[in-house]
Design a protein around this motif. Structure first.
Motif, PDB file in Angstrom:
ATOM      1  N   VAL B 145      -6.683  -2.656   0.094  1.00 19.03           N
ATOM      2  CA  VAL B 145      -5.856  -2.261  -1.035  1.00 19.03           C
ATOM      3  C   VAL B 145      -4.593  -1.573  -0.519  1.00 19.03           C
ATOM      4  CG1 VAL B 145      -5.765  -0.751  -3.070  1.00 19.03           C
ATOM      5  CG2 VAL B 145      -7.873  -1.949  -2.517  1.00 19.03           C
ATOM      6  N   THR B 146      -3.452  -1.916  -1.082  1.00 22.97           N
ATOM      7  CA  THR B 146      -2.225  -1.184  -0.753  1.00 22.97           C
ATOM      8  C   THR B 146      -1.711  -0.494  -2.009  1.00 22.97           C
ATOM      9  OG1 THR B 146      -0.923  -3.166  -1.177  1.00 22.97           O
ATOM     10  CG2 THR B 146      -1.486  -2.708   1.112  1.00 22.97           C
ATOM     11  N   ALA B 147      -1.015   0.602  -1.786  1.00 22.60           N
ATOM     12  CA  ALA B 147      -0.400   1.316  -2.897  1.00 22.60           C
ATOM     13  C   ALA B 147       1.074   0.942  -2.914  1.00 22.60           C
ATOM     14  CB  ALA B 147      -0.565   2.810  -2.701  1.00 22.60           C
ATOM     15  N   ARG B 148       1.614   0.762  -4.099  1.00 17.79           N
ATOM     16  CA  ARG B 148       3.037   0.429  -4.167  1.00 17.79           C
ATOM     17  C   ARG B 148       3.743   1.365  -5.141  1.00 17.79           C
ATOM     18  NH1 ARG B 148       3.197  -3.043  -8.898  1.00 17.79           N
ATOM     19  NH2 ARG B 148       1.144  -3.892  -9.278  1.00 17.79           N
ATOM     20  N   VAL B 153       0.605   9.017  -3.242  1.00 19.20           N
ATOM     21  CA  VAL B 153      -0.591   8.178  -3.274  1.00 19.20           C
ATOM     22  C   VAL B 153      -1.809   9.103  -3.223  1.00 19.20           C
ATOM     23  CG1 VAL B 153      -1.939   6.451  -2.017  1.00 19.20           C
ATOM     24  CG2 VAL B 153       0.565   6.247  -2.132  1.00 19.20           C
TER      25      VAL B 153
END
Lengths: 257, 325
Positions: B145-148, B153
């Motif tokens: 999972v990546t945070a954008r 975050v």
């Protein structure tokens, strides 16, 4: 008294999962679905509270594609009074904030006295949707609730802490509670209930926000977990042979018996 | 631009929850990977617990204080932590994935228009970005999972994902006390309590035979009981068995039950949901018997038999009897 129950449809617990072609989710085509386990307990708790109060209304709110109707119909057959279905084919991978935002908008107009949700979903397992929805609705909340006492004026809830500890809270209402699995025996739908459900209202609405617009986490890749240990599989499909090998290995290799 | 890492230190029932040290280790690794400093955050009525974590390698310890923080409530904690995040504008806030964090951290993140990247099992910082890995489907799948987007975050790490004893020690971090505002608290907590003193202490047992949904009925437990007795061990169970009332709650292994590390753990018909695994994954030798070859329990098993436990257990009992002569 009005209680809203947030219910989600998830893949069957025993489902064999395969990664979808684009690697970003699981193949859903050949899966069967069921109600998220703790959401079923949330509904049961709502029905019991209504019975104890001797009246009121239990409204199910579900976000999901058309197939999620089976969860709604089952809830109506068990005794929920009506349902709101936020229909979307695209929210399958919605993160907790996006899902909570859409659900909160659907709940807002109902002005409930209590909102119940399962403590987490069995698919994404974020464990946040209820809490975020409470914040967006301006409601106090309690999580991992295992007993609800609303016999008097005040709402009292018993929360599960870790390692065998518990705690009671007295809550202002309206409030949102997330319910732990296994806190009661879930009732079956009766034939009468199933017949009655056919006349109950299921209102379809569109999501108030588009999926993705309000989300900040993206699932890049889904895959089978990397093995943490090299497991020796024994018996090669023959359970009895495996058991005999296991006894020998526990004795001579692991030396634990 | 958001910068720096905050790590939340949890205390409950008058002591720091040691899982917090695992979060410190995670935050330090993230700090090394992204070139950012780590500051610990402790909420409380005073700096008592903040003073206990100064031995770690940290840029500082922030003690956010208000009399209303003496007893945990989600309203007070979210209010207090919101001010810390606003004041510091960190790139990351790292939490241990505890029941207490699950209760207030989503509320906190929501105030910044976000959810948590929750229950992570590992992460990788590369090229300025961070990839978090979390479990899906009760442990059957992993997801990167990546945070954008802009801003902070918020991420939580599963118990056991990092080792607390590997959190780096330092020269003595400074405690900075700040008074924070807390608004109306809409819930009144009573004192935490234990239901019954656990009659059975499974943490001292060397051999555990544990059963899950696969046992199918209460009558069948005798089968596992017999094996446990033969091995001189104890019987235990995953949550559904205790929920059904087939075994008392003091036999439950997992996040809401006991955490054990016996010499031998035999899991019969247990699929291995995360909540169970955190309670037993440090066992010496783990045996799993399950019909489903994809069951997550096999990920941590030393020996596995894919098959029907009702075929395996009687034969196993018989064979062990023979070995024991």
């Amino acid at each position: 008294m009005k209680i809203v129950v947030l219910m989600k449809q998830v893949p069957n617990k025993d489902a064999v999962l395969r990664v979808r072609g684009d690697g970003k989710w699981v193949e859903e085509g050949d899966l069967s679905f069921e109600v998220n386990e703790s959401d079923g307990y949330a509904l049961e708790e709502a029905l019991r509270l209504k019975e104890k109060k001797g009246g009121g209304e239990v409204v199910v709110v579900t976000l999901g594609p058309q197939r999620a109707k089976s969860v709604i119909k089952d809830a109506l057959a068990r005794g929920a009074d009506r349902a709101v279905h936020v229909v979307t084919e695209e929210f399958g991978q919605a993160g907790p904030f996006a899902a909570a935002k859409v659900l909160a908008e659907a709940v807002r107009g109902e002005s409930p006295d209590l909102v119940l949700a399962g403590l987490q979903s069995d698919d994404h397992g974020y464990g946040q949707t209820g809490v975020i929805a409470a914040e967006l609705l301006g409601l106090p909340h309690a999580t991992i609730v295992i007993e609800v006492d609303w016999s008097g004026e005040q709402l009292r809830v018993k929360r599960e802490l870790e390692s065998g500890w518990y705690q009671w809270y007295t809550m202002q209402t309206p409030a949102l509670l997330t319910i732990q699995s296994g806190i009661s025996q879930i009732r079956y739908a009766t034939l009468k209930g199933i017949m009655a459900a056919k006349k109950k209202e299921i209102r379809e609405v569109q999501p108030a926000v588009a999926p993705g617009e309000s989300e900040f986490q993206t699932v890049e890749r889904v895959y089978l977990p990397l093995k943490q240990k090299q497991t020796q599989f024994l018996g090669d499909g023959d359970a009895k042979k495996g058991a005999a090998q296991l006894a020998e290995k526990l004795r001579n290799e692991a030396r634990v018996i | 631009m958001s910068n720096g890492i905050l790590v939340f230190i949890e205390h409950r029932q008058g002591a720091i929850n040691k899982v917090s040290y695992e979060a410190v280790a995670a935050a330090q690794e993230l700090g090394a990977g992204t070139g950012q400093e780590v500051t610990a955050v402790v909420l409380g009525a005073d700096a008592t617990f903040a003073n206990e974590v100064t031995g770690f390698k940290l840029a500082g310890v922030l003690s956010a204080e208000n009399p209303k923080l003496a007893d945990y409530t989600p309203d007070a904690y979210a209010d207090a932590f919101e001010q810390v995040v606003k004041q510091r504008d960190p790139a990351f806030v790292i939490f241990p994935h505890t029941y207490l964090v699950r209760d207030f951290a989503p509320k906190l993140a929501a105030r910044f228009g976000k959810g948590l990247v929750s229950d992570c099992i590992r992460m990788k910082a590369e090229g300025g970005g961070v990839v978090f890995t979390r479990r899906l489907f009760q442990g059957k799948m992993d997801a990167d999972v990546t945070a954008r987007g802009e801003g902070t975050v918020f991420a939580t790490f599963q118990s056991g994902a990092y080792r607390g004893d590997q959190a780096e020690r330092g020269e003595g971090a400074q405690v900075e006390s700040v008074q924070v505002e807390v608004g109306e608290v809409r819930m009144q907590p009573e004192a935490p309590f234990q239901e019954v003193k656990a009659a059975v202490d499974l943490t001292k047992t060397e051999i555990i035979v544990a059963i899950g949904r696969g046992i199918k009925s209460q009558e069948n437990i005798a089968l596992a009981q017999k094996l446990a007795e033969l091995l001189g061990g104890d019987i235990a169970a995953s949550r559904p068995i205790c929920d059904a009332g087939w075994l008392p709650i003091d036999r439950q292994i997992g996040s809401s039950g006991q955490t054990v590390a016996p010499k031998l753990y035999i899991a019969l018909g247990i699929s291995g949901a995360i909540q169970h695994l955190v309670g037993m994954k440090n066992a010496g030798t783990i045996v799993a018997v399950n019909k489903d070859p994809e069951a997550p329990i096999f990920d941590i098993a030393d020996y596995g038999i894919v098959g029907d436990l009702f075929e395996v257990v009687p034969t196993l009992t018989e064979e062990i009897q023979k070995l024991k002569g």
